[in-house]
Scaffold this active site. Sequence first.
Site, short mmCIF file in Angstrom:
data_model
loop_
_atom_site.label_atom_id
_atom_site.label_comp_id
_atom_site.label_asym_id
_atom_site.label_seq_id
_atom_site.Cartn_x
_atom_site.Cartn_y
_atom_site.Cartn_z
N CYS A 75 0.90 -1.16 0.00
CA CYS A 75 0.00 0.00 0.00
C CYS A 75 0.93 1.20 0.00
O CYS A 75 1.58 1.48 1.00
CB CYS A 75 -0.91 0.03 1.23
SG CYS A 75 -1.90 1.54 1.29
N CYS B 218 -0.32 4.17 2.58
CA CYS B 218 -0.29 3.96 4.03
C CYS B 218 -0.06 2.47 4.30
O CYS B 218 1.04 2.00 4.09
CB CYS B 218 -1.54 4.50 4.71
SG CYS B 218 -3.07 4.22 3.82
N SER B 219 -1.05 1.75 4.74
CA SER B 219 -0.79 0.35 5.07
C SER B 219 -2.04 -0.52 4.91
O SER B 219 -2.27 -1.42 5.69
CB SER B 219 -0.26 0.23 6.49
OG SER B 219 -1.21 0.77 7.39
#
Length: 214
Positions: free
Chosen positions: A118, A121-122
């Site tokens: 990603c 972000c995550s």
Amino acid sequence: MAGQGHDHGDGHDHGHGHDHTEPPSDEALRVKALESLLVDKGLLDPAAVDAVIDQYETKIGPRNGARVVARAWADPDFKRRLLENASEAMKEVGVSGLQGEDMVVLENTARVHNLVVCTLCSCYPWPVLGLPPNWYKSAPYRSRVVRDPRGVLDEFGTKLGDGVEVRVWDSNAEIRYLVLPERPAGTEDMDEAALAELVTRDSMIGVAMALSPE
Ligand code: FE
């Protein structure tokens, strides 16, 4: 947990107008406050907290994904349904919990190696993989895996032949990717439960291969 940076509920929404599925930041803050208090009072050992987090990152969390992969290896009809509509097919093995995102399964083959990131972000397929590892959330991984996926794979000890095409998939608030690693050689006689033991978290992110049977 919060001390490890799992408090990703930072309100990033990739511009799609809805929040991530990770815990909201006030919840993360409460956890952190509680953890600090317990550590201060000598009631909680930070090393024990780290051990629990490790369990969720590497063992308990990814077990759902491992069951999905093992079923796909063992049952070609399930694999076909999984590749067509992963969110639906996963319900057959009791995996659900997505909150409006679509799950997409990417099949690794002798010619194509898929890798998930990603970049913003995550975003992470947490119903199948549990908590993301810290490196997945790190800026170096998020940026370098796009520019130099083979270099990153190399650092994970994953060597691919020159003829293998590497595809990098950027997760977001709407789509979560899970890699279906190649079934290792020498596993023809193994049942689903034994196969699942070969499926690691990293192999489902795409930075590693599934384990070989000993
Ligand atoms: Fe994200």
